[in-house]
Design an enzyme around this catalytic site. Structure first.
Site, short mmCIF file in Angstrom:
data_model
loop_
_atom_site.label_atom_id
_atom_site.label_comp_id
_atom_site.label_asym_id
_atom_site.label_seq_id
_atom_site.Cartn_x
_atom_site.Cartn_y
_atom_site.Cartn_z
N SER A 199 0.80 -1.23 0.00
CA SER A 199 0.00 0.00 0.00
C SER A 199 0.84 1.28 0.00
O SER A 199 0.30 2.36 -0.19
CB SER A 199 -0.97 0.02 1.19
OG SER A 199 -0.27 0.24 2.39
N LYS B 66 0.80 4.30 6.82
CA LYS B 66 0.17 5.19 5.83
C LYS B 66 0.69 6.61 6.01
O LYS B 66 1.34 6.93 7.00
CB LYS B 66 -1.36 5.22 6.03
CG LYS B 66 -2.06 3.88 5.88
CD LYS B 66 -2.10 3.40 4.45
CE LYS B 66 -2.85 2.10 4.29
NZ LYS B 66 -2.10 0.91 4.67
#
Length: 191
Positions: free
Chosen positions: A113, A150
């Site tokens: 990701s 993230k």
């Protein structure tokens, strides 16, 4: 490279293979010194320079400078440029990547990701544990009791966690969001 520098490189290679420094007799065989006095003198010089230390039990251990490596200022990633010798600059990876060692952890990355930020599966991120972060920081956050890596951002005044891969959705926490730490570096091994 000085003779002591050559001895040090042999000790560093031995340490990398065995995770311990050899005895004085093994050092003599390793570096080609026949007398115990010569080995003792060499060890004393390396201790004086901070490359070696002794444990309370009188065993040798790496000193504060043992893991220093030569540091070249830069290398061009585009067109080739004239080669220059490595200068006298040195760098210790821990000093470079760990501004606060007692607050730092290394975490292996799983998943993809964050690939557009250059963080790939099996990379190791260097994380400084702290509960505050700024928008734009890459963080390890805890959302619904699960860790995620993230980029921290804000949308309409609310904190969101953005992946760096378009295949993944933005995480908009409905409940509790806790910042575990901020990524301050990364390590990737190619072999």
């Amino acid at each position: 490279m000085s003779t002591d520098g050559q001895y040090l490189t042999k000790l560093q290679d031995y340490y990398a293979r065995h995770r311990v420094l050899p005895s004085y007799s093994t050092i003599g065989k390793l570096v080609g010194l026949a007398s115990k006095a010569s080995v003792a003198d060499m060890v004393l010089r390396l201790k004086g320079e901070g490359f070696l230390e002794s444990t309370p039990g009188k065993r040798l251990k790496p000193g504060r400078r043992f893991f220093e490596r030569p540091f070249a200022e830069s290398v061009r990633a585009g067109m080739p440029a004239p080669a220059a010798d490595l200068g006298p600059d040195i760098l210790t990876i821990d000093d470079y990547l760990l501004p606060h060692p007692s607050k730092t952890v290394l975490i292996r990355v799983k998943g993809d990701s964050m690939i557009d930020a250059g963080i790939h599966a099996n990379d190791i991120v260097v994380v400084e544990k702290r509960t505050n972060a700024n928008a734009g920081d890459i963080v390890v956050a805890i959302v619904d009791n699960e860790f995620t890596l993230k980029r921290l951002d804000r949308e309409r005044g609310r904190i969101v966690l953005k992946p760096e891969n378009k295949a993944y959705p933005v995480i908009r926490p409905k409940g509790e969001l806790e910042i575990f730490g901020v990524v301050v570096g990364q390590i990737r091994k190619y072999r």
